[in-house]
Write an enzyme that holds these catalytic residues in place. Structure first.
Site, PDB file in Angstrom:
ATOM      1  CB  CYS A 164     -11.620  -5.605 -24.390  1.00 22.84           C
ATOM      2  SG  CYS A 164     -12.796  -4.334 -24.019  1.00 22.84           S
ATOM      3  CG  ASP A 165     -11.022  -7.972 -27.605  1.00 19.58           C
ATOM      4  OD1 ASP A 165     -11.009  -8.577 -26.515  1.00 19.58           O
ATOM      5  OD2 ASP A 165     -12.064  -7.692 -28.215  1.00 19.58           O
ATOM      6  CB  CYS A 225     -13.662  -3.394 -26.781  1.00 19.98           C
ATOM      7  SG  CYS A 225     -12.831  -2.798 -25.312  1.00 19.98           S
TER       8      CYS A 225
END
Ligand code: NAP
Length: 293
Positions: free
Chosen positions: A106-107, A103
């Site tokens: 997200c990261d 993701c």
């Protein structure tokens, strides 16, 4: 509505959704899902957070467990979506949070001025690669063929982005790491058989998804990949159980098609309940079931 630990699912891990009708400028996935939640709340939907651990669809009312908590229902709509596929390399999962990610939204932030690779050639891979150029100093897409599967508008965005380079016809055979995390990958050229190493700090895996249907094995009919089989819209093989979205869709998998099948499932569930030959809150007729409370 019982939602899992990531309410809104895959759309909460995406950035701009450009093809959902009604948003001429596009909308961020998390905002779209928050809007949907607020809209459902306005119509009285109650939300329960938790992972369903077991279901029993063999008897009516159907039973659904969240650990010790038991829910019973006369009709059920399953929209458990799909989860990212992995490459099947030995250390892939143990390197989650230490360089391996599924993701980018997200990261990606953790890879500022780092070098990253993205595996895959579909919409997700190119979208993630483009997003990662905001942070990383170098982004390389590793794809097993020599052309992208992504839709032209997204593919062109990646192909025309100078910050993104491509390794075509290539597969990752090993993720190299030290104690801190990922340090590089070993790649094999699938046409020549030649292997090489590429230094990188992050590996973003974007090779598609598998439907989340483990709960329903041996209860509902599925295809070989585990998608729930539906007919007449969203009916599964058990009357009163409907399936909507990526859990039953292996072809379109768009936010708008998921919402569309969700609408179909809601209408079909409502009709199913209307047509029940008994008052579910009082008693059972025709031996269909025993309902208390
Ligand atoms: P996808 O379209 O299934 O693409 C998966 C990609 O990964 C393909 O390029 C595939 O290669 C490659 N791949 C699969 N297994 C692999 C393996 N074991 N090793 C290496 N490569 C592998 O999946 P997706 O990109 O996640 O997209 C899924 C659906 O969501 C699509 O319908 C897409 O349109 C939609 N989506 C839409 C948006 C948007 O509209 N903004 C964003 C994301 C996703 P091959 O090409 O050789 O098969």
């Amino acid at each position: 509505m019982i939602h899992g630990l990531q309410p809104g699912g895959q759309l909460t891990t995406t950035t701009a959704v450009d093809n959902y009708p009604g948003f001429p400028e596009g909308i961020d996935g998390p905002d779209l899902m928050e809007n949907m939640r607020l809209q459902a709340e306005r119509f009285g939907t109650k939300f329960v957070e938790g992972e369903v651990t077991k279901v029993d669809l063999q008897e009516r009312p159907f039973r659904i467990w969240l650990g010790e908590d038991l829910y019973r229902c006369l009709s059920l709509i399953i929209s458990t979506g799909a989860s990212p596929k992995l490459l099947g390399l030995g250390n892939e999962e143990s390197l989650y949070g230490r360089g391996v990610s599924v993701c980018a939204t997200c990261d990606g932030f953790f890879f500022r001025d780092r070098e990253v690779v993205v595996v895959g050639g579909g919409d997700t891979a190119v979208e993630e690669a483009v997003f990662l150029t905001r942070f990383a100093k170098k982004v390389t897409i590793i794809h097993r063929r020599d052309s992208l599967r992504a839709t032209p508008v997204l593919a062109d965005r990646a192909l025309g982005n100078k910050a993104i380079s491509f390794k075509w016809d290539s597969a990752i055979t090993e993720i190299i790491n030290d104690e801190q995390g990922v340090t590089g990958i070993r790649i094999k050229n699938l046409k020549t058989g030649k292997t090489s190493e590429l230094t990188c700090d992050g590996v973003f895996i974007a090779i598609g998804h598998l439907p989340n249907t483990a709960l329903f094995v041996d209860q509902l009919e599925m295809d070989d990949e585990g998608h729930l089989l539906t007919k007449n819209g969203t009916e599964t093989n058990i009357s009163g159980v409907f399936a909507a979205g990526d859990v039953q869709d292996l072809q379109f998998r768009q936010a708008v098609t998921a919402a569309g099948t969700g609408c179909m499932a809601a209408i079909q569930a409502e009709r199913f309940l209307d047509d029940l030959p008994y008052d579910p809150t009082l008693s059972c007729k025709k031996g269909i079931c025993k309902v208390k409370g």
